[in-house]
Design a protein around this motif. Structure first.
Motif, PDB file in Angstrom:
ATOM      1  N   ARG A 237      12.163  -3.861 -36.618  1.00 26.68           N
ATOM      2  CA  ARG A 237      11.485  -2.479 -36.585  1.00 26.68           C
ATOM      3  C   ARG A 237      10.100  -2.557 -36.992  1.00 26.68           C
ATOM      4  O   ARG A 237       9.948  -3.278 -38.110  1.00 26.68           O
ATOM      5  N   LYS A 239       6.468   0.203 -37.853  1.00 26.10           N
ATOM      6  CA  LYS A 239       5.867   1.476 -37.596  1.00 26.10           C
ATOM      7  C   LYS A 239       4.296   1.226 -37.901  1.00 26.10           C
ATOM      8  O   LYS A 239       3.918   0.423 -38.666  1.00 26.10           O
ATOM      9  N   ASP A 276       7.583   1.979 -33.539  1.00 26.34           N
ATOM     10  CA  ASP A 276       7.446   3.579 -33.765  1.00 26.34           C
ATOM     11  C   ASP A 276       5.890   3.569 -33.896  1.00 26.34           C
ATOM     12  O   ASP A 276       5.242   3.209 -34.907  1.00 26.34           O
ATOM     13  N   ASN A 326      14.839   2.292 -42.050  1.00 25.29           N
ATOM     14  CA  ASN A 326      13.978   3.459 -41.597  1.00 25.29           C
ATOM     15  C   ASN A 326      13.175   3.999 -42.727  1.00 25.29           C
ATOM     16  O   ASN A 326      11.985   4.244 -42.814  1.00 25.29           O
TER      17      ASN A 326
END
Length: 413
Positions: A237, A239, A276, A326
């Protein structure tokens, strides 16, 4: 080997290494001056003439003719009259004697030494050229061909056959490459191993993702959208905070593209890493809310280097994410540690007990494990099925049973 063949062979070798003519001539002159110092003791009274086009090398030695009994008769740039007249009978004192030195006069050992010195000089130039080229490109995106796959790293070749290195630690966990395949990476740093520069590449660096965005998003190339910060858990992941200087542009939408057309190529390059994209703002509370997406937060309390975020109980797990991923990335993005708390309505608070009250009966490290996944009260733990709690925390089934028993007894006593 005669001088012509030596110069020709060296010139060809230098050309294959992309060494320019002035540098080749300088190297040849330096090497032969070193050889002359080895043979004659100095090189000040020698002229070296090099013609690369013809592969021609001429070495001329100049000496002043002096009387046989002169005090400086043994000087390297002097020659006694008697010796000068052996070369040419009409020499007189004060004249200059010039003679051509043949490379064959050096002897086999010195010729071999000259060849070795020439090769060594080229190797040094290669190292210098490699360092100078890539030292200016640190942080830039490159594409190179896989040449060797070793246990600890992959060796790649650029378009000039220079070796580049991609260590396992700089590879995305899902990366799998084959020999001959071209891969993209960012130049991370240059290290030295026994004086040899090693160009280290990275596919895990946030810079790699930033360069991919710059390549794929025209608005970033044009300076209409700026990347404020990138944080990554490579292969899992990332961001990316972006902002625009044109109110007519939606920076998030521009980066995603129609039906994800722009972001798809980037995620594919990163082995389908979830990205994201967040609209940057100076409003910290709003920025935190965007960073913790998809969770919806109720309120934020700010401290110097930490922030406390309060959410409805059903939003806590979303804010923390799988394995705390997250909340970890969100904290890195905003530059502060984030603490997550369940926002319990006032009328229910009297029927619950904070987990911190159980520090005498439950070991602190266990309480910390529960807190990491957003569980901060007895009812928040008991509300979860045991199977769900087992998936979220790294605790034995026996330990979980014990926790449930302690919390249940406390609430019902």
């Amino acid at each position: 080997m005669d001088s012509n063949k030596l110069v020709e062979s060296f010139a060809e070798f230098a050309k294959s290494k992309n060494i320019d003519r002035p540098t080749v001539i300088r190297i040849l002159e330096d090497v032969f001056r070193a050889v002359m110092i080895g043979k004659f003791g100095n090189s000040d009274n020698f002229d070296i003439i090099i013609n690369l086009d013809k592969g021609d090398l001429q070495i001329w030695r100049f000496r002043e003719v002096i009387a046989d009994d002169a005090a400086d008769a043994g000087a390297p740039n002097k020659i006694p009259l008697s010796e000068a007249r052996k070369i040419e009978a009409d020499f007189e004192i004060g004249e200059e004697l010039s003679e051509e030195i043949k490379i064959s006069d050096f002897g086999r050992r010195l010729i071999v030494t000259a060849k070795q010195m020439l090769i060594q000089k080229i190797r040094e130039l290669e190292k210098e050229a490699l360092y100078n080229k890539y030292e200016q490109l640190v942080g830039c995106l490159v594409s190179a061909e896989v040449n060797q796959i070793l246990s600890k790293e992959i060796i790649l070749l650029d378009d000039e056959n220079n070796e580049l290195f991609l260590p396992n630690s700089e590879q995305i966990p899902k990366d799998q490459f084959k020999k001959g395949e071209h891969i993209r990476a960012v130049i991370c740093r240059i290290t030295f191993n026994n004086g040899i520069p090693r160009v280290i590449l990275s596919r895990t660096s946030p810079l790699f993702l930033e360069r991919l965005f710059e390549n794929e998003i025209p608005e970033i190339q044009d300076g209409l959208i700026a990347i404020k910060k990138i944080v990554r858990d490579p292969g899992a992941r990332a961001k990316v905070a972006v902002e625009t200087f044109d109110d007519r542009i939606d920076p998030v939408g521009a980066c995603v593209g129609i039906k994800g057309s722009r972001i798809h190529g980037i995620t594919k390059e990163l082995q389908y890493e979830n990205i994201d994209i967040i609209n940057y703002t100076d409003n910290l509370e709003l920025y935190i809310a965007r960073a913790l997406n998809p969770a919806c937060i109720n309120r934020v309390e700010q401290n110097d280097d930490r922030v406390s975020v309060y959410l409805d109980p059903d939003q806590v797990a979303l804010a923390i994410g799988k394995g705390g991923q997250n909340i970890k990335l969100a904290g890195l993005l905003i530059g502060k540690e984030i603490d997550v708390y369940r926002d319990i309505p006032t009328h229910l608070e009297q029927h619950d007990i904070l987990l911190t009250e159980f520090s005498d009966t439950i070991e602190p490290w266990i309480l910390e494990e529960l807190h990491k996944v957003g569980l901060d009260s007895a009812r928040s733990v008991l509300a979860l099925p045991k199977a769900t709690l087992e998936e979220r925390v790294d605790l034995e089934e026996e330990t979980i049973d014990e926790i449930y028993a302690i919390l249940d007894q406390a609430l019902n006593s």
